[in-house]
Design a protein around this motif. Sequence first.
Motif, PDB file in Angstrom:
ATOM      1  N   LEU A   5       0.914  -1.076   0.005  1.00 24.92           N
ATOM      2  CA  LEU A   5      -0.098   0.044  -0.150  1.00 24.92           C
ATOM      3  C   LEU A   5       0.690   1.466  -0.025  1.00 24.92           C
ATOM      4  CD1 LEU A   5      -2.458  -0.916   2.663  1.00 24.92           C
ATOM      5  CD2 LEU A   5      -2.710  -1.447   0.358  1.00 24.92           C
ATOM      6  N   CYS A   6       0.229   2.367  -0.362  1.00 24.23           N
ATOM      7  CA  CYS A   6       0.870   3.951  -0.394  1.00 24.23           C
ATOM      8  C   CYS A   6       1.225   3.986   0.855  1.00 24.23           C
ATOM      9  CB  CYS A   6       0.101   4.600  -1.029  1.00 24.23           C
ATOM     10  SG  CYS A   6       0.638   6.303  -0.914  1.00 24.23           S
ATOM     11  N   PRO A   7       2.350   4.574   1.413  1.00 24.07           N
ATOM     12  CA  PRO A   7       2.612   4.895   2.669  1.00 24.07           C
ATOM     13  C   PRO A   7       1.920   6.045   3.080  1.00 24.07           C
ATOM     14  CG  PRO A   7       4.507   5.341   1.387  1.00 24.07           C
ATOM     15  CD  PRO A   7       3.465   4.768   0.276  1.00 24.07           C
ATOM     16  N   LYS A   8       1.603   7.086   2.259  1.00 26.01           N
ATOM     17  CA  LYS A   8       0.699   8.269   2.475  1.00 26.01           C
ATOM     18  C   LYS A   8      -0.782   8.112   2.672  1.00 26.01           C
ATOM     19  CE  LYS A   8       0.666  13.038   1.018  1.00 26.01           C
ATOM     20  NZ  LYS A   8       1.201  13.975   0.009  1.00 26.01           N
ATOM     21  N   CYS A   9      -1.196   7.393   1.877  1.00 29.04           N
ATOM     22  CA  CYS A   9      -2.690   7.289   1.894  1.00 29.04           C
ATOM     23  C   CYS A   9      -3.347   6.010   1.926  1.00 29.04           C
ATOM     24  CB  CYS A   9      -3.330   8.212   0.604  1.00 29.04           C
ATOM     25  SG  CYS A   9      -3.241   7.021  -1.005  1.00 29.04           S
ATOM     26  N   GLY A  10      -2.707   4.934   1.550  1.00 30.40           N
ATOM     27  CA  GLY A  10      -3.126   3.542   1.948  1.00 30.40           C
ATOM     28  C   GLY A  10      -3.703   2.853   0.833  1.00 30.40           C
ATOM     29  N   ILE A  11      -3.735   3.592  -0.357  1.00 34.11           N
ATOM     30  CA  ILE A  11      -4.354   2.441  -1.480  1.00 34.11           C
ATOM     31  C   ILE A  11      -3.174   1.761  -2.168  1.00 34.11           C
ATOM     32  CG2 ILE A  11      -6.066   4.505  -1.790  1.00 34.11           C
ATOM     33  CD1 ILE A  11      -4.687   4.985  -4.424  1.00 34.11           C
ATOM     34  N   ARG A  12      -3.774   0.783  -2.957  1.00 34.86           N
ATOM     35  CA  ARG A  12      -2.890  -0.327  -3.685  1.00 34.86           C
ATOM     36  C   ARG A  12      -2.595  -0.034  -5.103  1.00 34.86           C
ATOM     37  NH1 ARG A  12      -6.008  -5.870  -4.089  1.00 34.86           N
ATOM     38  NH2 ARG A  12      -7.782  -5.051  -5.539  1.00 34.86           N
ATOM     39  N   PHE A  46       8.790   0.489 -19.274  1.00 33.35           N
ATOM     40  CA  PHE A  46       8.299   1.318 -18.462  1.00 33.35           C
ATOM     41  C   PHE A  46       9.462   1.365 -17.187  1.00 33.35           C
ATOM     42  CE2 PHE A  46       4.394   0.708 -20.661  1.00 33.35           C
ATOM     43  CZ  PHE A  46       3.849   1.825 -20.471  1.00 33.35           C
ATOM     44  N   ASP A  47       9.614   2.246 -16.388  1.00 38.88           N
ATOM     45  CA  ASP A  47      10.366   2.543 -15.277  1.00 38.88           C
ATOM     46  C   ASP A  47       9.594   2.105 -14.045  1.00 38.88           C
ATOM     47  OD1 ASP A  47      12.170   3.232 -13.255  1.00 38.88           O
ATOM     48  OD2 ASP A  47      11.915   5.502 -13.512  1.00 38.88           O
ATOM     49  N   THR A  48       9.955   0.742 -13.625  1.00 43.00           N
ATOM     50  CA  THR A  48       9.195   0.370 -12.408  1.00 43.00           C
ATOM     51  C   THR A  48       9.877   0.544 -10.992  1.00 43.00           C
ATOM     52  OG1 THR A  48      10.573  -1.694 -12.888  1.00 43.00           O
ATOM     53  CG2 THR A  48       8.291  -1.614 -13.897  1.00 43.00           C
ATOM     54  N   GLU A  49      10.849   1.370 -11.197  1.00 45.64           N
ATOM     55  CA  GLU A  49      11.667   1.832  -9.664  1.00 45.64           C
ATOM     56  C   GLU A  49      11.089   2.895  -9.248  1.00 45.64           C
ATOM     57  OE1 GLU A  49      14.231   0.027  -8.555  1.00 45.64           O
ATOM     58  OE2 GLU A  49      13.539  -1.497 -10.011  1.00 45.64           O
ATOM     59  N   THR A  50      10.212   3.761 -10.160  1.00 45.16           N
ATOM     60  CA  THR A  50       9.476   5.168  -9.514  1.00 45.16           C
ATOM     61  C   THR A  50       7.962   4.655  -9.716  1.00 45.16           C
ATOM     62  OG1 THR A  50      11.309   6.330 -10.157  1.00 45.16           O
ATOM     63  CG2 THR A  50       9.057   7.678  -9.531  1.00 45.16           C
ATOM     64  N   LEU A  51       7.301   4.606  -8.580  1.00 41.36           N
ATOM     65  CA  LEU A  51       5.803   4.471  -8.621  1.00 41.36           C
ATOM     66  C   LEU A  51       5.288   5.925  -8.292  1.00 41.36           C
ATOM     67  CD1 LEU A  51       5.520   1.235  -6.633  1.00 41.36           C
ATOM     68  CD2 LEU A  51       5.720   1.525  -8.634  1.00 41.36           C
ATOM     69  N   TYR A  52       3.759   6.236  -8.884  1.00 42.93           N
ATOM     70  CA  TYR A  52       3.055   7.206  -8.826  1.00 42.93           C
ATOM     71  C   TYR A  52       1.793   6.838  -8.042  1.00 42.93           C
ATOM     72  CZ  TYR A  52       6.774   9.391 -11.636  1.00 42.93           C
ATOM     73  OH  TYR A  52       8.152   9.452 -12.013  1.00 42.93           O
ATOM     74  N   CYS A  53       1.596   7.412  -6.990  1.00 44.64           N
ATOM     75  CA  CYS A  53       0.136   6.927  -6.533  1.00 44.64           C
ATOM     76  C   CYS A  53      -0.971   7.383  -7.086  1.00 44.64           C
ATOM     77  CB  CYS A  53      -0.042   7.379  -4.989  1.00 44.64           C
ATOM     78  SG  CYS A  53      -1.337   6.852  -4.145  1.00 44.64           S
ATOM     79  N   LEU A  54      -1.978   6.691  -7.256  1.00 43.67           N
ATOM     80  CA  LEU A  54      -3.291   7.002  -7.750  1.00 43.67           C
ATOM     81  C   LEU A  54      -4.172   8.260  -6.789  1.00 43.67           C
ATOM     82  CD1 LEU A  54      -4.428   4.286  -9.927  1.00 43.67           C
ATOM     83  CD2 LEU A  54      -3.654   6.388 -10.929  1.00 43.67           C
ATOM     84  N   GLY A  55      -3.895   7.956  -5.777  1.00 47.95           N
ATOM     85  CA  GLY A  55      -4.839   8.596  -4.522  1.00 47.95           C
ATOM     86  C   GLY A  55      -4.108   9.604  -3.867  1.00 47.95           C
ATOM     87  N   CYS A  56      -2.802  10.106  -4.251  1.00 48.94           N
ATOM     88  CA  CYS A  56      -2.349  11.308  -3.641  1.00 48.94           C
ATOM     89  C   CYS A  56      -1.355  11.574  -4.378  1.00 48.94           C
ATOM     90  CB  CYS A  56      -2.083  10.933  -2.049  1.00 48.94           C
ATOM     91  SG  CYS A  56      -0.579   9.792  -1.691  1.00 48.94           S
ATOM     92  N   TRP A  58       2.157  11.132  -3.474  1.00 46.62           N
ATOM     93  CA  TRP A  58       3.180  10.464  -3.346  1.00 46.62           C
ATOM     94  C   TRP A  58       3.859   9.907  -4.763  1.00 46.62           C
ATOM     95  CZ3 TRP A  58       4.685   5.271  -4.015  1.00 46.62           C
ATOM     96  CH2 TRP A  58       5.857   4.996  -3.252  1.00 46.62           C
ATOM     97  N   SER A  59       5.176   9.650  -4.583  1.00 53.43           N
ATOM     98  CA  SER A  59       5.862   8.833  -5.548  1.00 53.43           C
ATOM     99  C   SER A  59       7.163   8.344  -4.901  1.00 53.43           C
ATOM    100  CB  SER A  59       6.156   9.793  -6.949  1.00 53.43           C
ATOM    101  OG  SER A  59       7.086  10.705  -6.427  1.00 53.43           O
ATOM    102  N   GLY A  60       7.405   7.473  -5.292  1.00 57.12           N
ATOM    103  CA  GLY A  60       8.697   6.655  -4.841  1.00 57.12           C
ATOM    104  C   GLY A  60       8.794   5.217  -5.267  1.00 57.12           C
ATOM    105  N   SER A  61       9.917   4.579  -4.461  1.00 56.18           N
ATOM    106  CA  SER A  61      10.469   3.390  -4.735  1.00 56.18           C
ATOM    107  C   SER A  61       9.269   2.173  -4.253  1.00 56.18           C
ATOM    108  CB  SER A  61      11.636   3.146  -4.185  1.00 56.18           C
ATOM    109  OG  SER A  61      11.932   1.773  -3.864  1.00 56.18           O
ATOM    110  N   PRO A  62       9.444   1.112  -4.867  1.00 54.10           N
ATOM    111  CA  PRO A  62       8.342   0.106  -4.426  1.00 54.10           C
ATOM    112  C   PRO A  62       8.811  -0.371  -2.892  1.00 54.10           C
ATOM    113  CG  PRO A  62       8.922  -0.479  -6.707  1.00 54.10           C
ATOM    114  CD  PRO A  62       9.653   0.685  -6.361  1.00 54.10           C
ATOM    115  N   LYS A  63      10.072  -0.250  -2.631  1.00 49.97           N
ATOM    116  CA  LYS A  63      10.593  -0.807  -1.213  1.00 49.97           C
ATOM    117  C   LYS A  63      10.041   0.352  -0.100  1.00 49.97           C
ATOM    118  CE  LYS A  63      13.104  -4.017  -2.570  1.00 49.97           C
ATOM    119  NZ  LYS A  63      13.159  -5.446  -2.277  1.00 49.97           N
TER     120      LYS A  63
END
Length: 68
Positions: A5-12, A46-56, A58-63
């Motif tokens: 889940l997103c560390p900021k808003c909690g969506i997946r 696609f760059d899978t090292e940087t994710l962008y959250c759909l709910g807020c 936040w962007s960052g690493s899968p880790k």
Amino acid sequence: MKFLLCPKCGIRRFYVKDEKGNNCLVQVTTDYVVVPVHEGDSLEGFDTETLYCLGCSWSGSPKSLKRY
């Protein structure tokens, strides 16, 4: 299957970008594997090292994602 889940808003749900600016909707497994939400979508190019959250904003690493 459970997903991280997103560390900021909690969506997946997240998206990743390619160098042309195209987006692909993804989720991340508990083993930190980035997988497309829609069957048949490919993450090639696609760059899978940087994710962008759909709910807020936040962007960052899968880790950086949190467990359910």
